[in-house]
Design a protein around this motif. Structure first.
Motif: not given
Length: 257
Positions: A59-69, A93-94, A119-123, A133-144
């Motif tokens: 099972v692939q489980v995804a959650t999301k960090v809200w904007a205030d955190s 997925l986080l 190792g607590v987050v796979d993707g 905003e996606l392009e900025t994120a791509r430039a900053v993130l080490d992970a894809p």
């Protein structure tokens, strides 16, 4: 770069309050569960997963960090709290839920990278981002970018974001794929549904599932609706059907920022 492999239809869990709904979803064949801190039901998802006979590994489980955190310390703390509520040691997925409020790409995204390296987050996923905003994120993130989750249904078709996903090899996860209960009000959808003797909701899902790289995550609670949504994968819409839906006037974003 290989695309993160997600099942063709997942389960959106916003509003689900009964763990048995999650367990039933797994029983009928769902293998991708999508929740979020702001939904307030991560413990419900975790309980349902624990009740199920389906192996966690399947099972692939995804959650999301809200904007205030989204400050670094809060990212780490709230992710640990999410894992505790889910009863898991890691998530597949986080997501950054929305790039607003405390979001600062230069501070937020390295905290996500650190969780991946630990190792607590796979993707690492993004949600409700613009192309810029996606392009900025791509430039900053080490992970894809592992996935991008956006509102996507016949009344709101962000094709520019799908193009970006395909260009960079990650899936576009479509939330509210049934137009928030309005599928039966869309003339073109109803016509295609009648042609194939299926429901308008099934047509929405079949249309999205037919798009390369799109993964709809409809919410459902009853066994009947859970099963029907999965079965929509088997509906073979004709090219003319797909084109008819593609041409629907696309102006109604149901969940703007």
């Amino acid at each position: 770069m290989s695309r993160m492999q997600l099942p063709s239809i997942g389960l959106g869990t916003m509003g689900i309050e009964d763990p048995e709904t999650i367990a039933t979803a797994l029983e009928v064949g769902y293998r991708h569960l999508d929740t979020a801190q702001i939904y307030g039901n991560e413990a419900v998802v975790g309980d349902g997963l624990a009740r199920s006979d389906v192996s966690r590994r399947k099972v692939q489980v995804a959650t999301k960090v809200w904007a205030d955190s989204l400050e670094p310390d809060a990212v780490r703390r709230t992710t640990e709290e999410s894992l505790e509520r889910l009863g898991l040691e890691s998530v597949d997925l986080l997501y950054v839920h929305r790039p607003i409020e405390t979001y600062d790409p230069e501070r937020t995204l390295p905290a996500f990278d650190a969780l991946s390296e630990a190792g607590v987050v796979d993707g690492i996923g993004l949600s409700n981002f613009s192309r810029e905003e996606l392009e900025t994120a791509r430039a900053v993130l080490d992970a894809p970018i592992a996935a991008h989750q956006v509102e996507y249904h016949p009344l709101f078709q962000p094709e520019n974001l799908l193009e970006h996903a395909r260009e960079h090899g990650y899936p576009l996860v479509a939330y509210s794929p049934l137009a928030n209960g309005r599928a039966g009000e869309i003339e073109e959808i109803v016509a295609v549904a009648e042609k194939h003797d299926v429901t308008p909701e099934a047509v929405c899902l079949a249309w999205l599932a037919a798009k390369d790289g799109v993964v709809p995550v409809p919410k459902a609670s009853s066994r009947g609706h859970l099963t029907a949504n999965l079965e929509a994968r088997e509906i073979d819409l004709e090219p003319t059907d797909l084109e008819r839906i593609d041409r629907i006037e696309r102006t109604e974003e149901l969940f703007p920022e």
